[in-house]
Design a protein around this motif. Sequence first.
Motif, PDB file in Angstrom:
ATOM      1  N   GLY A   1       0.828  -1.206   0.000  1.00 33.07           N
ATOM      2  CA  GLY A   1       0.000   0.000   0.000  1.00 33.07           C
ATOM      3  C   GLY A   1       0.857   1.249   0.000  1.00 33.07           C
ATOM      4  O   GLY A   1       0.553   2.231  -0.690  1.00 33.07           O
ATOM      5  N   SER A   2       1.941   1.221   0.778  1.00 30.17           N
ATOM      6  CA  SER A   2       2.821   2.396   0.836  1.00 30.17           C
ATOM      7  C   SER A   2       3.472   2.652  -0.522  1.00 30.17           C
ATOM      8  O   SER A   2       3.618   3.806  -0.943  1.00 30.17           O
TER       9      SER A   2
ATOM     10  N   HIS B   1      -2.537   7.765   7.485  1.00 31.51           N
ATOM     11  CA  HIS B   1      -1.446   6.774   7.435  1.00 31.51           C
ATOM     12  C   HIS B   1      -0.103   7.495   7.407  1.00 31.51           C
ATOM     13  O   HIS B   1      -0.030   8.688   7.094  1.00 31.51           O
TER      14      HIS B   1
ATOM     15  N   THR C   1       2.058   7.465   5.267  1.00 25.73           N
ATOM     16  CA  THR C   1       2.303   8.048   3.937  1.00 25.73           C
ATOM     17  C   THR C   1       1.477   9.311   3.684  1.00 25.73           C
ATOM     18  O   THR C   1       1.490   9.851   2.583  1.00 25.73           O
TER      19      THR C   1
ATOM     20  N   SER D   1      -7.827   6.482   5.233  1.00 31.15           N
ATOM     21  CA  SER D   1      -7.419   6.427   6.631  1.00 31.15           C
ATOM     22  C   SER D   1      -7.110   4.996   7.042  1.00 31.15           C
ATOM     23  O   SER D   1      -7.540   4.035   6.411  1.00 31.15           O
ATOM     24  N   ILE D   2      -6.387   4.905   8.161  1.00 35.05           N
ATOM     25  CA  ILE D   2      -6.139   3.576   8.734  1.00 35.05           C
ATOM     26  C   ILE D   2      -7.174   3.236   9.804  1.00 35.05           C
ATOM     27  O   ILE D   2      -7.212   2.110  10.281  1.00 35.05           O
TER      28      ILE D   2
ATOM     29  N   ALA E   1      -6.940   1.808   0.976  1.00 35.33           N
ATOM     30  CA  ALA E   1      -6.298   0.571   1.430  1.00 35.33           C
ATOM     31  C   ALA E   1      -7.248  -0.273   2.269  1.00 35.33           C
ATOM     32  O   ALA E   1      -7.323  -1.494   2.095  1.00 35.33           O
ATOM     33  N   HIS E   2      -7.985   0.364   3.154  1.00 34.65           N
ATOM     34  CA  HIS E   2      -8.889  -0.393   4.027  1.00 34.65           C
ATOM     35  C   HIS E   2     -10.191  -0.805   3.342  1.00 34.65           C
ATOM     36  O   HIS E   2     -10.523  -1.983   3.316  1.00 34.65           O
TER      37      HIS E   2
ATOM     38  N   THR F   1      -4.545  -1.523  -0.920  1.00 33.39           N
ATOM     39  CA  THR F   1      -3.826  -2.758  -0.605  1.00 33.39           C
ATOM     40  C   THR F   1      -4.700  -3.914  -1.074  1.00 33.39           C
ATOM     41  O   THR F   1      -5.913  -3.757  -1.236  1.00 33.39           O
TER      42      THR F   1
ATOM     43  N   LYS G   1      -6.250  -6.754   2.750  1.00 34.32           N
ATOM     44  CA  LYS G   1      -7.130  -6.522   3.910  1.00 34.32           C
ATOM     45  C   LYS G   1      -8.471  -7.224   3.644  1.00 34.32           C
ATOM     46  O   LYS G   1      -8.475  -8.425   3.446  1.00 34.32           O
TER      47      LYS G   1
HETATM   48  C1  LIG Z   1      -4.729   3.993   4.472  1.00 32.38           C
HETATM   49  C2  LIG Z   1      -3.512   3.153   4.316  1.00 32.38           C
HETATM   50  N1  LIG Z   1      -2.588   3.520   3.416  1.00 32.38           N
HETATM   51  C3  LIG Z   1      -1.471   2.811   3.222  1.00 32.38           C
HETATM   52  C4  LIG Z   1      -1.228   1.666   3.947  1.00 32.38           C
HETATM   53  C5  LIG Z   1       0.083   0.968   3.732  1.00 32.38           C
HETATM   54  O1  LIG Z   1      -0.013  -0.342   3.345  1.00 32.38           O
HETATM   55  P1  LIG Z   1       1.282  -1.286   3.463  1.00 32.38           P
HETATM   56  O2  LIG Z   1       1.405  -1.648   4.896  1.00 32.38           O
HETATM   57  O3  LIG Z   1       0.940  -2.442   2.575  1.00 32.38           O
HETATM   58  O4  LIG Z   1       2.438  -0.502   2.980  1.00 32.38           O
HETATM   59  C6  LIG Z   1      -2.156   1.246   4.896  1.00 32.38           C
HETATM   60  C7  LIG Z   1      -1.888   0.042   5.698  1.00 32.38           C
HETATM   61  O5  LIG Z   1      -2.554  -0.300   6.614  1.00 32.38           O
HETATM   62  C8  LIG Z   1      -3.325   1.997   5.093  1.00 32.38           C
HETATM   63  O6  LIG Z   1      -4.237   1.657   5.986  1.00 32.38           O
END
Ligand SMILES: Cc1ncc(COP(=O)(O)O)c(C=O)c1O
Length: 413
Positions: free
Chosen positions: A103-104, A131, A133, A180-181, A208-209, A232, A235
């Motif tokens: 995801g990053s 996150h 990033t 968001s995470i 990602a979520h 990602t 998840k």
């Molecule tokens: C919103 C969001 N962006 C990016 C990521 C990064 O994913 P990764 O851990 O695969 O780099 C996450 C991971 O939980 C995320 O929740």
Amino acid sequence: MSVTHAPQTADVLARQDPELAEILLGELDRQSSTLQLIAAENFCSPAVLAALGSSLANKYAEGYPGARHHGGCELVDVAERLAVERAKSLFGAEHANVQSHSGSSAVLAAYAALLRPGDTVLALGLPYGGHLTHGSPANFSGRWFDFVPYGVDAETGIIDHDQVRTLARAHRPKAIVCGSIAYPRHIDYAFFREVADEVGAYLIADAAHPIGLVAGGAAPSPVPYADVVCATTHKVLRGPRGGMILCGSELAERVDRAVFPFTQGGAQMHTIAAKAVAFGEAATPAFAAYAHQVVANARVLAAALADEGLVVTTGGTDTHLVTADPALLGVDGRTARGRLAAAGMVLDCCALPHADLRGLRLGTAAVTTQGMAEKEMAGIAALLAGVVRGEVESARAREEVRDLVGGFPPYPA
Ligand SMILES: Cc1ncc(COP(=O)(O)O)c(C=O)c1O
């Protein structure tokens, strides 16, 4: 019990390297005998695991299908094209890049495609669920770009849309990031599109979520609104650990070049094949039912935790994700997580909006894959609260967890 669920490789590993095979078996036992409530995790299928443990792990494939820097890519080209076509069809996107290692990496490539170092970017602040990033000083994002954070309403925990608009008008960012995470509610992508258009910014959705919920029709899609969608695949989507980028045709070339050669080297073809398998699985009615059950379970979990005295952020959830403050039970999130870990309940701490101490973040993707439903969620909330309050001893709780998960093996024999 096999080590990796790809039997041909499992037996070989057990014979050749029993020390490592033991570790893998131990991890499988840990995952099967404790409760997996980490919101970012899931159990991918045996078919996904088989693709990960396949001969495609041997192949170097820099570049894209039909334009590789290595020979012998005829078949991996077919695999990547399949993954791309399945992703495009699953999400209704004009273009998909399935090479991001995580995801990053996907977010890095999105920034590389659209921004220059020093550009201003508006994103949800880290204390509110952004996150790393999204502007952390410990991350490339915070070092290379000028991030302006928006937050959530102190009372409701909902994104402060007025603040987003005000900050956008004041800072004229080159890009606005939504995602968001830890935000448990649907994101209003139409609103973010409107603000981005008003100030001439790109809209980057970091989904990602929720992307797995989007695939199953259980959450709104950012694809019609965002210039670039990062995600990602591991998840709720239940694929291999990895990333993906979706965008319109006009940005396709910039996005592809931002992934390779700008930020990555050779594509991980075994992972891309596993992504193709997961996209195929996610296109089925069974997956849609799963995605809706994930949300139903999270709603029951949130309500039951609130009944037990935890303060649930935003008062509930629209997604797979619940964040809650256990302070009224007498402990902070970190202490609660420790007690729960000792009881075999595995989850994360997270920042809570406008609070000094950390809270708990839980998700229902993994337990729903195991087949658990509303009844089990209510039982989990009661046990969790008992453990956090110190009323249920960890040994007894562990037994209860073992009994519960014993009825829902993630990989039935
Ligand atoms: C919103 C969001 N962006 C990016 C990521 C990064 O994913 P990764 O851990 O695969 O780099 C996450 C991971 O939980 C995320 O929740």
